[in-house]
Design a protein around this motif. Structure first.
Motif, mmCIF file in Angstrom:
data_model
loop_
_atom_site.group_PDB
_atom_site.id
_atom_site.type_symbol
_atom_site.label_atom_id
_atom_site.label_comp_id
_atom_site.label_asym_id
_atom_site.label_seq_id
_atom_site.Cartn_x
_atom_site.Cartn_y
_atom_site.Cartn_z
ATOM 1 N N PRO A 187 -19.104 25.159 -27.478
ATOM 2 C CA PRO A 187 -17.911 25.547 -27.650
ATOM 3 C C PRO A 187 -17.107 26.606 -26.729
ATOM 4 O O PRO A 187 -17.827 27.845 -26.569
ATOM 5 N N TYR A 188 -16.054 26.338 -26.266
ATOM 6 C CA TYR A 188 -15.080 27.149 -25.419
ATOM 7 C C TYR A 188 -13.842 27.312 -25.806
ATOM 8 O O TYR A 188 -13.260 25.935 -25.645
ATOM 9 N N SER A 189 -13.296 28.202 -26.439
ATOM 10 C CA SER A 189 -12.154 27.875 -27.365
ATOM 11 C C SER A 189 -10.891 27.991 -26.691
ATOM 12 O O SER A 189 -10.659 28.991 -26.246
ATOM 13 N N LEU A 190 -10.087 26.804 -26.914
ATOM 14 C CA LEU A 190 -8.790 27.006 -26.521
ATOM 15 C C LEU A 190 -7.886 27.795 -27.153
ATOM 16 O O LEU A 190 -6.985 28.628 -26.746
ATOM 17 N N GLU A 191 -8.184 27.831 -28.427
ATOM 18 C CA GLU A 191 -7.451 28.956 -29.478
ATOM 19 C C GLU A 191 -7.530 30.431 -29.107
ATOM 20 O O GLU A 191 -6.578 30.910 -29.174
ATOM 21 N N MET A 192 -8.564 30.457 -28.520
ATOM 22 C CA MET A 192 -8.950 31.996 -28.044
ATOM 23 C C MET A 192 -8.641 32.315 -26.554
ATOM 24 O O MET A 192 -8.848 33.333 -25.972
ATOM 25 N N ASN A 193 -8.452 31.077 -25.602
ATOM 26 C CA ASN A 193 -8.127 31.058 -24.499
ATOM 27 C C ASN A 193 -7.029 32.053 -24.014
ATOM 28 O O ASN A 193 -6.029 31.621 -24.660
ATOM 29 N N LEU A 213 -16.665 33.887 -37.704
ATOM 30 C CA LEU A 213 -17.959 33.297 -37.214
ATOM 31 C C LEU A 213 -18.941 34.216 -37.469
ATOM 32 O O LEU A 213 -20.072 33.497 -37.788
ATOM 33 N N TYR A 214 -18.849 35.563 -37.593
ATOM 34 C CA TYR A 214 -20.055 36.110 -37.880
ATOM 35 C C TYR A 214 -20.516 35.852 -39.438
ATOM 36 O O TYR A 214 -21.690 35.871 -39.701
ATOM 37 N N GLU A 215 -19.352 35.923 -40.322
ATOM 38 C CA GLU A 215 -19.783 35.772 -41.699
ATOM 39 C C GLU A 215 -20.567 34.261 -41.772
ATOM 40 O O GLU A 215 -21.642 34.225 -42.563
ATOM 41 N N GLU A 216 -19.987 33.371 -41.152
ATOM 42 C CA GLU A 216 -20.691 32.010 -41.255
ATOM 43 C C GLU A 216 -21.933 31.993 -40.527
ATOM 44 O O GLU A 216 -22.899 31.119 -41.082
ATOM 45 N N GLY A 217 -22.212 32.904 -39.633
ATOM 46 C CA GLY A 217 -23.291 32.714 -38.919
ATOM 47 C C GLY A 217 -24.445 33.228 -39.682
ATOM 48 O O GLY A 217 -25.642 32.989 -38.992
ATOM 49 N N ALA A 218 -24.338 33.864 -40.860
ATOM 50 C CA ALA A 218 -25.383 34.337 -41.520
ATOM 51 C C ALA A 218 -26.207 33.055 -42.134
ATOM 52 O O ALA A 218 -27.207 33.130 -42.496
ATOM 53 N N GLU A 219 -25.557 31.970 -42.276
ATOM 54 C CA GLU A 219 -25.939 30.672 -43.074
ATOM 55 C C GLU A 219 -26.409 29.961 -41.653
ATOM 56 O O GLU A 219 -27.507 29.321 -42.125
ATOM 57 N N SER A 220 -25.808 29.803 -40.762
ATOM 58 C CA SER A 220 -26.273 29.004 -39.625
ATOM 59 C C SER A 220 -25.408 29.468 -38.403
ATOM 60 O O SER A 220 -24.239 29.780 -38.267
ATOM 61 N N GLY A 221 -26.220 29.761 -37.258
ATOM 62 C CA GLY A 221 -25.551 30.323 -35.984
ATOM 63 C C GLY A 221 -24.307 29.664 -35.582
ATOM 64 O O GLY A 221 -24.247 28.384 -35.643
ATOM 65 N N THR A 222 -23.344 30.433 -35.260
ATOM 66 C CA THR A 222 -22.066 29.948 -34.507
ATOM 67 C C THR A 222 -22.031 30.472 -33.124
ATOM 68 O O THR A 222 -22.800 31.266 -32.658
ATOM 69 N N VAL A 223 -21.100 29.968 -32.398
ATOM 70 C CA VAL A 223 -20.808 30.331 -31.086
ATOM 71 C C VAL A 223 -19.232 30.708 -31.205
ATOM 72 O O VAL A 223 -18.212 30.078 -31.426
ATOM 73 N N MET A 224 -19.075 31.926 -30.280
ATOM 74 C CA MET A 224 -17.789 32.490 -30.110
ATOM 75 C C MET A 224 -17.582 32.874 -28.455
ATOM 76 O O MET A 224 -18.524 33.407 -27.843
ATOM 77 N N CYS A 225 -16.511 32.129 -28.004
ATOM 78 C CA CYS A 225 -16.263 32.102 -26.645
ATOM 79 C C CYS A 225 -14.987 32.873 -26.427
ATOM 80 O O CYS A 225 -13.905 32.448 -27.159
ATOM 81 N N ILE A 226 -14.732 33.767 -25.485
ATOM 82 C CA ILE A 226 -13.578 34.169 -24.881
ATOM 83 C C ILE A 226 -13.375 33.699 -23.544
ATOM 84 O O ILE A 226 -13.836 34.154 -22.811
ATOM 85 N N PRO A 227 -12.399 32.672 -23.286
ATOM 86 C CA PRO A 227 -11.985 32.206 -22.284
ATOM 87 C C PRO A 227 -11.131 33.000 -21.706
ATOM 88 O O PRO A 227 -9.866 33.222 -22.208
ATOM 89 N N THR A 228 -11.081 33.485 -20.234
ATOM 90 C CA THR A 228 -10.133 34.447 -20.124
ATOM 91 C C THR A 228 -9.801 33.992 -18.523
ATOM 92 O O THR A 228 -10.260 33.325 -17.837
ATOM 93 N N HIS A 229 -8.541 34.674 -18.109
ATOM 94 C CA HIS A 229 -8.138 34.354 -16.580
ATOM 95 C C HIS A 229 -7.622 35.715 -16.343
ATOM 96 O O HIS A 229 -7.001 36.422 -16.918
ATOM 97 N N ASN A 230 -8.050 36.169 -14.998
ATOM 98 C CA ASN A 230 -7.903 37.391 -14.583
ATOM 99 C C ASN A 230 -6.410 37.831 -14.520
ATOM 100 O O ASN A 230 -6.102 38.784 -14.264
ATOM 101 N N TYR A 231 -5.682 36.715 -14.163
ATOM 102 C CA TYR A 231 -4.255 37.104 -14.162
ATOM 103 C C TYR A 231 -3.561 37.199 -15.242
ATOM 104 O O TYR A 231 -2.342 37.669 -15.462
ATOM 105 N N GLN A 232 -4.116 36.818 -16.644
ATOM 106 C CA GLN A 232 -3.512 37.237 -17.854
ATOM 107 C C GLN A 232 -4.123 38.476 -18.388
ATOM 108 O O GLN A 232 -3.297 39.302 -18.676
#
Lengths: 314, 311
Positions: free
Chosen positions: A208-214, A240-259
């Motif tokens: 998972p590479y989140s466009l929502e967090m991009n 995701l941390y809360e749900e991760g107690a039940e089963s591991g989750t992934v969080m990604c922050i995709p960034t752009h150095n110009y943003q």
């Protein structure tokens, strides 16, 4: 053209086999800085214009150059501060243009993965042979400049063909066997890694590479205020941390150095990183590490569970 | 299906850039620059005074913030004109209140056609940048070189004559350029240009007619981008400017002087419901003792005196 993508099966989020991250972490957290090179005078692609203006498109080029001249170092300093190694989505021509940046990434043991040659060269309209050549060029460049066997792919400017994932997996196998070309960031269908079928039958997954967090989607498409971006990142993490107690989750922050690294925005990223890294159950990982862990411990169980539930089994 | 072979050739894939206009250096690696009085952050406030013609040609694209409706677009024409009649005077009052000397980027046609406004600016000893002829006279790739040369010359000659002295700086309409714009600017005596938004410091820029200094005037923090295009609240814009100033001053403490160009549009920020936000920004800037509030030309001189002697 196909009606559906058909590279993964429907697999409901509830009641999946438990995903366990190293040291009992709940969330595998990774930051994916896109380090890109946009050309001032790119060749025309018949399917997509690179710039809204005729070349030279100074406004668009200059702000992206700001990212590399100014922004990169700010972002790198922040990731250093919070003990995060970046997983770089790289326009590989940057190895030639700005090798100083590549050296800094290497010194920090950051991962570099392929984001094509330039972010102004689109996959649209390429023949299979052409796309394969482009993918090979990118993977070989990363290897030549860093010694890394490129594991992941994010298509340049998110431009795909129907064969993109197949070709990436195949070229990875040709060059590096099972040690290269085994995960994609191009699919946004899940908050956990999932198996993806590719033509050569390789064990291949989506990370998972989140466009929502991009940041670019957040700032330029959704036009979010900088301080609210920090709030969004924290809320995203909390759930995701809360749900991760039940089963591991992934969080990604995709960034752009110009943003993210603009002086009026960098505080938002800092606040979010401070918050996220302040939690115990967080595995600070790279894309490759997440993929390798999943392939080693969860891939087979996942495939079996997906197979079992295909017909609607609970 | 396939693409032309040229799509897989990369003639500029080399160290540095895919052009020769300026050198590749990261800001963090450059020798530190110090500003007068040991200030950390040089801030220049730019007010852009613009004329958007009603009969917009839109060649080769419609300028942002220009006419959008079928002709005659009274709505956008008069809203922009509001800035030059009303908003600008509200802004000038705000600058006076907080002792801020703005730099004014003005379309030369506007300077010619509104002599009252031009005189008011000159009486205040305002530093003027030439902002091209008008907002519908873009400089662009593919433009007839003779046409562009005439456009640059007319814009500069007109403004120089009105100002009674050579104008030192240039801001292209929409910050757009042709391949020749920087050469034409240097040829006609321009010392600095604000179009390329790729740095938080001035830097040297090559032309066929000697060096120009690029003085980036960032789009991402300007009023029309944050409030007008992103639709953020005015209060958020104030916060964003404050965050930018805090961050840059902090970075300057560790790495040497930084610069922030803050660009404003009187048709937007000069509205009665927004002007207090400009005042809040100016008030904050004027209170900080680590900020050097200067004109673009003053920053240019401080930068060039220092860096040219070091070179």
């Amino acid at each position: 053209m196909k009606e559906s993508l058909g590279v993964y099966d429907y697999w409901p989020y509830e009641d999946r086999p438990k995903l366990e991250w190293p040291n009992g972490a709940r969330v595998a957290f990774w930051v994916a800085p896109n380090i890109e090179f946009y050309e001032l005078d790119p060749p025309d692609n018949p399917h997509r214009k690179a710039w809204p203006q005729p070349s030279p498109a100074v406004p668009g080029y200059a702000i992206r150059d700001y990212g590399n001249r100014v922004g990169h170092r700010r972002q790198m300093a922040l990731l250093d501060k919070y003990g995060i190694r970046g997983s770089v989505s790289l326009s590989v021509a940057l190895c030639e243009h700005h090798p100083e940046i590549i050296d800094m990434c290497r010194e920090r043991d950051w991962e570099l993965f392929s984001h094509g040659i330039y972010n102004t060269r689109y996959t649209y309209g390429m023949s299979e042979a052409q796309e394969r050549t482009m993918i090979r060029d990118a993977m070989e460049s990363i290897h030549r400049h860093t010694g890394q066997k490129c594991a992941g792919y994010l298509a340049p400017a998110l431009s795909h063909s129907e064969r993109t994932l197949d070709l990436f997996a195949e070229v990875g196998s040709e060059l590096f066997g099972d040690e290269g070309g085994f995960y994609t960031c191009d699919l946004f269908h899940d908050d956990q890694p999932t198996p993806v079928s590719v033509r050569n039958g390789k064990r291949f997954i989506s990370v998972p590479y989140s466009l929502e967090m991009n940041d670019t989607i957040v700032y330029t498409v959704n036009k979010v205020e900088p301080r609210h971006y920090a709030t969004m990142l924290k809320r995203h993490f909390d759930r995701l941390y809360e749900e991760g107690a039940e089963s591991g989750t992934v969080m990604c922050i995709p960034t752009h150095n110009y943003q993210v690294s603009c002086p009026h925005r960098i505080k938002a990223l800092e606040e979010a990183l401070e918050y996220i890294t302040g939690h115990d159950g967080v595995w600070l990982a790279t894309g490759r590490e997440i993929a390798e862990h999943y392939l080693a411990h969860h891939y087979d169980t996942a495939v079996a569970d997906i197979e079992r539930r295909k017909g609607g089994a609970q | 299906m396939s693409l032309d072979d040229r799509y897989f050739e990369y003639p500029w894939r080399r160290h540095g850039y895919d052009h020769d206009r300026y050198d590749w250096t990261m800001l963090a690696d450059r020798p530190p620059v110090t500003w007068p009085g040991g200030k950390r952050l040089a801030v220049w406030v730019n007010l852009s005074l613009e004329f958007y013609p009603l009969n917009q040609r839109g060649e080769p694209f419609k300028v942002p913030n220009g006419m959008k409706m079928p002709y005659p677009d009274l709505r956008h024409f008069t809203l922009r004109d509001y800035g030059n009649r009303v908003g600008v005077f509200r802004c000038l009052k705000a600058f006076d209140r907080y002792g801020v000397r703005p730099t004014v980027a003005i379309n030369s046609q506007l300077a010619r056609d509104t002599p009252y406004l031009t005189r008011r600016l000159l009486e205040r000893d305002t530093e003027l940048l030439c902002h091209g002829w008008n907002m519908d006279h873009l400089h662009y790739g593919g433009q007839d070189p003779r046409e562009e040369r005439e456009q640059v010359k007319r814009s500069l000659d007109t403004l120089n004559q009105l100002a009674g002295r050579p104008v030192r700086g240039w801001l292209s309409p929409a910050r757009n350029q042709s391949w020749h714009t920087p050469d034409l600017l240097a040829e006609h005596g321009v010392e600095y240009c604000a179009d390329w938004v790729n740095d938080d410091m001035p830097y040297p820029f090559r032309t066929d007619h000697g060096p120009l200094t690029m003085m980036p005037l960032p789009t991402e923090i300007e009023d029309q981008f944050v409030i007008g295009q992103n639709l953020h609240s005015e209060d958020s814009w104030v916060e964003q400017v404050q965050d930018a100033v805090d961050f840059l001053a902090g970075e300057a403490a560790e790495q040497g002087g930084r610069m922030l160009g803050l660009s404003l549009h009187p048709w937007l920020i000069g509205q009665p419901h927004r002007i207090a936000c400009l005042e809040a920004v100016l008030e904050q800037l004027s209170r900080r003792d680590d900020v050097w509030l200067a004109t673009a030309g003053e920053i240019l001189d401080a930068f060039n005196t220092q860096t040219r002697s070091e070179r």
